[in-house]
Design a protein around this motif. Structure first.
Motif, PDB file in Angstrom:
ATOM      1  N   SER A 153      12.053  -4.770  -5.283  1.00 38.50           N
ATOM      2  CA  SER A 153      11.200  -5.966  -5.292  1.00 38.50           C
ATOM      3  C   SER A 153      11.490  -6.908  -4.126  1.00 38.50           C
ATOM      4  N   LYS A 154      12.723  -6.895  -3.631  1.00 37.93           N
ATOM      5  CA  LYS A 154      13.119  -7.796  -2.547  1.00 37.93           C
ATOM      6  C   LYS A 154      13.070  -7.144  -1.167  1.00 37.93           C
ATOM      7  N   ALA A 155      12.876  -5.847  -1.142  1.00 36.39           N
ATOM      8  CA  ALA A 155      12.968  -5.097   0.116  1.00 36.39           C
ATOM      9  C   ALA A 155      11.703  -5.254   0.957  1.00 36.39           C
ATOM     10  N   PRO A 156      11.858  -5.194   2.272  1.00 30.84           N
ATOM     11  CA  PRO A 156      10.687  -5.259   3.154  1.00 30.84           C
ATOM     12  C   PRO A 156       9.866  -3.972   3.071  1.00 30.84           C
ATOM     13  N   GLU A 157       8.657  -4.042   3.609  1.00 26.81           N
ATOM     14  CA  GLU A 157       7.794  -2.859   3.669  1.00 26.81           C
ATOM     15  C   GLU A 157       8.441  -1.834   4.589  1.00 26.81           C
ATOM     16  N   VAL A 158       8.204  -0.558   4.306  1.00 33.33           N
ATOM     17  CA  VAL A 158       8.778   0.499   5.133  1.00 33.33           C
ATOM     18  C   VAL A 158       7.710   1.072   6.063  1.00 33.33           C
ATOM     19  N   ALA A 159       8.156   1.590   7.195  1.00 33.32           N
ATOM     20  CA  ALA A 159       7.232   2.121   8.203  1.00 33.32           C
ATOM     21  C   ALA A 159       6.344   3.214   7.626  1.00 33.32           C
ATOM     22  N   GLN A 160       6.915   4.061   6.765  1.00 34.90           N
ATOM     23  CA  GLN A 160       6.149   5.174   6.201  1.00 34.90           C
ATOM     24  C   GLN A 160       4.955   4.665   5.403  1.00 34.90           C
ATOM     25  N   ALA A 161       5.162   3.634   4.590  1.00 40.19           N
ATOM     26  CA  ALA A 161       4.071   3.085   3.790  1.00 40.19           C
ATOM     27  C   ALA A 161       3.019   2.440   4.681  1.00 40.19           C
ATOM     28  N   MET A 162       3.472   1.736   5.707  1.00 40.88           N
ATOM     29  CA  MET A 162       2.525   1.124   6.639  1.00 40.88           C
ATOM     30  C   MET A 162       1.697   2.194   7.334  1.00 40.88           C
ATOM     31  N   LEU A 163       2.341   3.275   7.721  1.00 49.24           N
ATOM     32  CA  LEU A 163       1.655   4.376   8.382  1.00 49.24           C
ATOM     33  C   LEU A 163       0.613   4.996   7.450  1.00 49.24           C
ATOM     34  N   LEU A 164       0.999   5.283   6.206  1.00 51.58           N
ATOM     35  CA  LEU A 164       0.057   5.866   5.251  1.00 51.58           C
ATOM     36  C   LEU A 164      -1.121   4.937   4.980  1.00 51.58           C
ATOM     37  N   ASN A 165      -0.833   3.656   4.780  1.00 61.37           N
ATOM     38  CA  ASN A 165      -1.913   2.688   4.534  1.00 61.37           C
ATOM     39  C   ASN A 165      -2.856   2.624   5.726  1.00 61.37           C
ATOM     40  N   GLY A 166      -2.290   2.585   6.923  1.00 62.80           N
ATOM     41  CA  GLY A 166      -3.120   2.532   8.131  1.00 62.80           C
ATOM     42  C   GLY A 166      -3.978   3.778   8.297  1.00 62.80           C
ATOM     43  N   LEU A 167      -3.414   4.938   8.023  1.00 68.11           N
ATOM     44  CA  LEU A 167      -4.184   6.188   8.135  1.00 68.11           C
ATOM     45  C   LEU A 167      -5.310   6.228   7.112  1.00 68.11           C
ATOM     46  N   GLU A 168      -5.062   5.712   5.913  1.00 68.29           N
ATOM     47  CA  GLU A 168      -6.097   5.702   4.876  1.00 68.29           C
ATOM     48  C   GLU A 168      -7.258   4.781   5.246  1.00 68.29           C
ATOM     49  N   GLU A 169      -6.984   3.752   6.038  1.00 63.78           N
ATOM     50  CA  GLU A 169      -8.019   2.797   6.418  1.00 63.78           C
ATOM     51  C   GLU A 169      -8.894   3.291   7.574  1.00 63.78           C
ATOM     52  N   LEU A 170      -8.464   4.338   8.265  1.00 61.28           N
ATOM     53  CA  LEU A 170      -9.245   4.874   9.373  1.00 61.28           C
ATOM     54  C   LEU A 170     -10.523   5.531   8.873  1.00 61.28           C
ATOM     55  N   THR A 171     -11.547   5.504   9.713  1.00 60.51           N
ATOM     56  CA  THR A 171     -12.743   6.289   9.400  1.00 60.51           C
ATOM     57  C   THR A 171     -12.388   7.763   9.531  1.00 60.51           C
ATOM     58  N   ASP A 172     -13.223   8.626   9.007  1.00 62.55           N
ATOM     59  CA  ASP A 172     -12.964  10.063   9.127  1.00 62.55           C
ATOM     60  C   ASP A 172     -12.874  10.477  10.587  1.00 62.55           C
ATOM     61  N   ASP A 173     -13.747   9.918  11.430  1.00 58.36           N
ATOM     62  CA  ASP A 173     -13.741  10.248  12.855  1.00 58.36           C
ATOM     63  C   ASP A 173     -12.443   9.771  13.520  1.00 58.36           C
ATOM     64  N   GLN A 174     -12.028   8.551  13.215  1.00 59.04           N
ATOM     65  CA  GLN A 174     -10.786   8.033  13.784  1.00 59.04           C
ATOM     66  C   GLN A 174      -9.593   8.878  13.337  1.00 59.04           C
ATOM     67  N   PHE A 175      -9.584   9.218  12.050  1.00 68.58           N
ATOM     68  CA  PHE A 175      -8.476  10.027  11.533  1.00 68.58           C
ATOM     69  C   PHE A 175      -8.431  11.381  12.236  1.00 68.58           C
ATOM     70  N   SER A 176      -9.576  12.012  12.419  1.00 73.59           N
ATOM     71  CA  SER A 176      -9.629  13.303  13.103  1.00 73.59           C
ATOM     72  C   SER A 176      -9.109  13.194  14.527  1.00 73.59           C
ATOM     73  N   ARG A 177      -9.466  12.113  15.208  1.00 71.30           N
ATOM     74  CA  ARG A 177      -8.995  11.916  16.585  1.00 71.30           C
ATOM     75  C   ARG A 177      -7.478  11.747  16.616  1.00 71.30           C
ATOM     76  N   VAL A 178      -6.931  10.973  15.665  1.00 72.08           N
ATOM     77  CA  VAL A 178      -5.473  10.797  15.608  1.00 72.08           C
ATOM     78  C   VAL A 178      -4.799  12.132  15.310  1.00 72.08           C
TER      79      VAL A 178
END
Length: 154
Positions: free
Chosen positions: A106-131
């Motif tokens: 509960s007190k820990a900061p966000e982790v890079a892995q979660a930020m990465l997953l959240n960011g990838l989920e927010e991409l459009t299908d085209d953006q995700f394919s390009r990445v």
């Protein structure tokens, strides 16, 4: 510098930025919690969805179960998680957070892995394919196709 050299420089700088960001998140998380990025990521997932079977946790972390066993062993050794036989299936083991594990999560900061997953989920299908295509090309450029991926330590 030619246009091509500038583009190459930008690609290399962006790779450096990614490595630096992961490293900074890792250092911050370790400074605050004493845990590695993968350990903290496991705690964060368990804080949302526990109890979980190891295979389910591994799937959510995009890691092999054998890798997650080591992470859970270390967390259990620190008193942050517990393992209990499943009531539904006595062959299975459920992983849950201890009270101390809940406090740390509960007190820990966000982790890079979660930020990465959240960011990838927010991409459009085209953006995700390009990445995805670009990352696959980078793996090929580095001749790293045969390297077994290890957890990000960020």
């Amino acid at each position: 510098m030619s246009k091509n050299a500038e583009a190459v420089s930008e690609v290399i700088d962006n790779l450096r930025r990614i490595f630096q960001a992961i490293n900074e998140y890792s250092k911050n998380a370790e400074r605050i919690t004493g845990l590695t990025g993968p350990q903290l990521w496991a705690l964060k997932i368990l804080a949302i969805a526990a109890p979980l079977r190891l295979s389910d946790l591994a799937r959510q972390m995009y890691l092999r179960p054998a890798t997650v066993v080591g992470i859970i062993d270390r967390l259990e050794g620190k008193g942050l998680v517990t393992r209990t036989r499943s009531i539904q299936d006595r062959r299975a083991v459920d992983i849950d957070l201890s009270e101390m594990g809940r406090k740390v999560a509960s007190k820990a900061p966000e982790v890079a892995q979660a930020m990465l997953l959240n960011g990838l989920e927010e991409l459009t299908d085209d953006q995700f394919s390009r990445v995805a295509d670009g990352m696959q090309l980078m793996v090929c450029v580095l001749g790293a196709e045969q390297i077994t991926p290890q957890p990000l330590h960020g």
